[in-house]
Design a protein around this motif. Structure first.
Motif, PDB file in Angstrom:
ATOM      1  N   LEU A  27     -27.135 -36.666  30.754  1.00  0.00           N
ATOM      2  CA  LEU A  27     -27.232 -38.120  30.779  1.00  0.00           C
ATOM      3  C   LEU A  27     -27.987 -38.615  29.226  1.00  0.00           C
ATOM      4  O   LEU A  27     -27.550 -39.465  28.923  1.00  0.00           O
ATOM      5  N   VAL A  28     -28.989 -37.699  28.899  1.00  0.00           N
ATOM      6  CA  VAL A  28     -29.646 -37.884  27.714  1.00  0.00           C
ATOM      7  C   VAL A  28     -28.776 -37.820  26.577  1.00  0.00           C
ATOM      8  O   VAL A  28     -28.674 -38.695  25.703  1.00  0.00           O
ATOM      9  N   VAL A  29     -28.083 -36.939  26.811  1.00  0.00           N
ATOM     10  CA  VAL A  29     -26.923 -36.463  25.621  1.00  0.00           C
ATOM     11  C   VAL A  29     -25.901 -37.695  25.612  1.00  0.00           C
ATOM     12  O   VAL A  29     -25.557 -38.096  24.427  1.00  0.00           O
ATOM     13  N   THR A  30     -25.261 -37.979  26.811  1.00  0.00           N
ATOM     14  CA  THR A  30     -24.220 -38.977  27.001  1.00  0.00           C
ATOM     15  C   THR A  30     -24.699 -40.297  26.347  1.00  0.00           C
ATOM     16  O   THR A  30     -23.950 -40.752  25.586  1.00  0.00           O
ATOM     17  N   ILE A  31     -26.028 -40.784  26.576  1.00  0.00           N
ATOM     18  CA  ILE A  31     -26.303 -41.985  26.129  1.00  0.00           C
ATOM     19  C   ILE A  31     -26.626 -42.283  24.720  1.00  0.00           C
ATOM     20  O   ILE A  31     -26.221 -43.006  23.856  1.00  0.00           O
ATOM     21  N   ASN A  32     -27.261 -41.025  24.333  1.00  0.00           N
ATOM     22  CA  ASN A  32     -27.499 -40.886  22.994  1.00  0.00           C
ATOM     23  C   ASN A  32     -26.386 -40.682  22.087  1.00  0.00           C
ATOM     24  O   ASN A  32     -26.333 -40.808  20.809  1.00  0.00           O
ATOM     25  N   SER A  33     -25.351 -40.003  22.510  1.00  0.00           N
ATOM     26  CA  SER A  33     -24.162 -39.940  22.030  1.00  0.00           C
ATOM     27  C   SER A  33     -23.231 -41.161  21.525  1.00  0.00           C
ATOM     28  O   SER A  33     -22.704 -41.471  20.374  1.00  0.00           O
ATOM     29  N   VAL A  34     -23.442 -42.188  22.711  1.00  0.00           N
ATOM     30  CA  VAL A  34     -22.804 -43.300  22.495  1.00  0.00           C
ATOM     31  C   VAL A  34     -23.700 -44.390  21.478  1.00  0.00           C
ATOM     32  O   VAL A  34     -23.193 -44.808  20.705  1.00  0.00           O
ATOM     33  N   GLY A  35     -25.007 -44.151  21.570  1.00  0.00           N
ATOM     34  CA  GLY A  35     -25.999 -44.801  20.650  1.00  0.00           C
ATOM     35  C   GLY A  35     -25.511 -44.267  18.997  1.00  0.00           C
ATOM     36  O   GLY A  35     -25.602 -45.155  18.287  1.00  0.00           O
ATOM     37  N   PHE A  36     -25.517 -42.970  18.888  1.00  0.00           N
ATOM     38  CA  PHE A  36     -25.363 -42.614  17.767  1.00  0.00           C
ATOM     39  C   PHE A  36     -24.171 -43.016  17.128  1.00  0.00           C
ATOM     40  O   PHE A  36     -24.039 -43.585  15.940  1.00  0.00           O
TER      41      PHE A  36
END
Length: 134
Positions: A50-59
C-alpha cells in the motif's frame, strides 16, 4: 492530498502562464514519493504494497504537475526546475545504490532508506512555506 493542486494547474493551463507560482512543494513531493516507493520494495522493506501504491500515484501526479509547470514556465524557471529534477534523480540513485551495496540485510536497508523518507516527508510538509519567503 496529491490531487489538491489540480485547480491550480488547471488555472495555469487555462492562462498559459505560471505567473509567480513556485514549484517547490511539487519538487519536494516527487523525491519524497520516489523514496517511499524505494522503501516499499521487497528488497528494502517487504510486505507494504500500500505504501508503494499510494506513493506511485502521488509520484505520477506530482510529476505531471511539474511537467505542466515546465511547459508553461519561462526558460530560466524551466532550467532551474529541470536541474532540481536531475539532482533529485541522482540523489535517489545514490541512496538506492548505496543501500543495496552497503547494507546486506532488509532491516538495515529499511532503516537507512526510512531515515531519508522521514526527512523528505518533513521537507514535503514544510515546502509550502517557501511561498512565505516570496
Amino acid at each position: 492530498m496529491f490531487a489538491s493542486p489540480v485547480p491550480t494547474f488547471y488555472k495555469i493551463w487555462k492562462k498559459g502562464d505560471v505567473d509567480g507560482f513556485r514549484p517547490d512543494p511539487y519538487l519536494a513531493s516527487v523525491i519524497n514519493c520516489a523514496l517511499w516507493i524505494l522503501y516499499g520494495q521487497p528488497f528494502v522493506h517487504p510486505g507494504i504494497i500500500l505504501v508503494v501504491t499510494i506513493n506511485s500515484v502521488g509520484f505520477t501526479l506530482e510529476l505531471s504537475y511539474i511537467l505542466i509547470y515546465i511547459f508553461y514556465a519561462p526558460s530560466n524557471k524551466r532550467t532551474k526546475v529541470l536541474l532540481v529534477l536531475l539532482a533529485e534523480a541522482l540523489f535517489f540513485l545514490a541512496v538506492a545504490t548505496f543501500s543495496l551495496k552497503v547494507y546486506q540485510t532488509q532491516s538495515s536497508r529499511s532503516l537507512f532508506v526510512g531515515i531519508f523518507c522521514s526527512f523528505f516527508g518533513v521537507c514535503m510538509s514544510m515546502s509550502p512555506l517557501t511561498v512565505m519567503g516570496k
